[in-house]
Design an enzyme around this catalytic site. Sequence first.
Site, short mmCIF file in Angstrom:
data_model
loop_
_atom_site.label_atom_id
_atom_site.label_comp_id
_atom_site.label_asym_id
_atom_site.label_seq_id
_atom_site.Cartn_x
_atom_site.Cartn_y
_atom_site.Cartn_z
N GLY A 59 -10.49 -15.96 0.11
CA GLY A 59 -11.24 -16.45 -1.03
C GLY A 59 -11.74 -17.86 -0.90
O GLY A 59 -11.81 -18.43 0.18
N SER A 60 -12.05 -18.44 -2.04
CA SER A 60 -12.72 -19.72 -2.16
C SER A 60 -11.85 -20.90 -1.74
O SER A 60 -10.63 -20.88 -1.89
CB SER A 60 -13.14 -19.92 -3.62
OG SER A 60 -13.56 -21.23 -3.85
N THR A 61 -12.52 -21.95 -1.26
CA THR A 61 -11.82 -23.18 -0.91
C THR A 61 -11.17 -23.83 -2.12
O THR A 61 -10.28 -24.66 -1.97
CB THR A 61 -12.79 -24.19 -0.25
OG1 THR A 61 -13.89 -24.40 -1.13
CG2 THR A 61 -13.27 -23.68 1.09
N VAL A 62 -11.58 -23.45 -3.32
CA VAL A 62 -10.95 -23.98 -4.54
C VAL A 62 -9.48 -23.56 -4.58
O VAL A 62 -8.66 -24.20 -5.24
CB VAL A 62 -11.72 -23.50 -5.80
CG1 VAL A 62 -11.02 -23.94 -7.08
CG2 VAL A 62 -13.14 -24.02 -5.76
N GLY A 63 -9.12 -22.53 -3.83
CA GLY A 63 -7.73 -22.09 -3.74
C GLY A 63 -6.78 -23.21 -3.33
O GLY A 63 -5.63 -23.25 -3.77
#
Length: 131
Positions: A59-63
């Site tokens: 998933g997203s780097t916001v993880g």
Amino acid sequence: MKGRTISPGKASGAALVSRSPLSFYGGVDPKTGIVIEKGHELEGECVKGRVLVFPQGKGSTVGSYVIYGLKKNGVAPAAIVNQETETIVATGVILAGIPCVDKIDIGKIKTGDKVVVDADNGTVEIVQEIT
């Protein structure tokens, strides 16, 4: 088991094991530590204080910031063990100061096993298996 240190530190706790990748952004609630990804095998489980074991993140780097948020909110896993730690999880555990080891055969660990993670030395030990 000997692996590779991603983020140093030592921790122990009951294992929470997923055989499938885990997304932190949209997959784990940073306020509660509960896995909220619909249909994930860990849906409804809380990561707080557990040794979270999964193959790799997705998933997203916001993880990375979700992992940091888990720590800031007091609901982070005690440690993370991966088969292959990718950049999202690596960045998050380093920011949060969560011990993390990869290159581990996670198939040997079951949910509920008591696990000791010595990320300073890159080791993961099952000290008590569930029956």
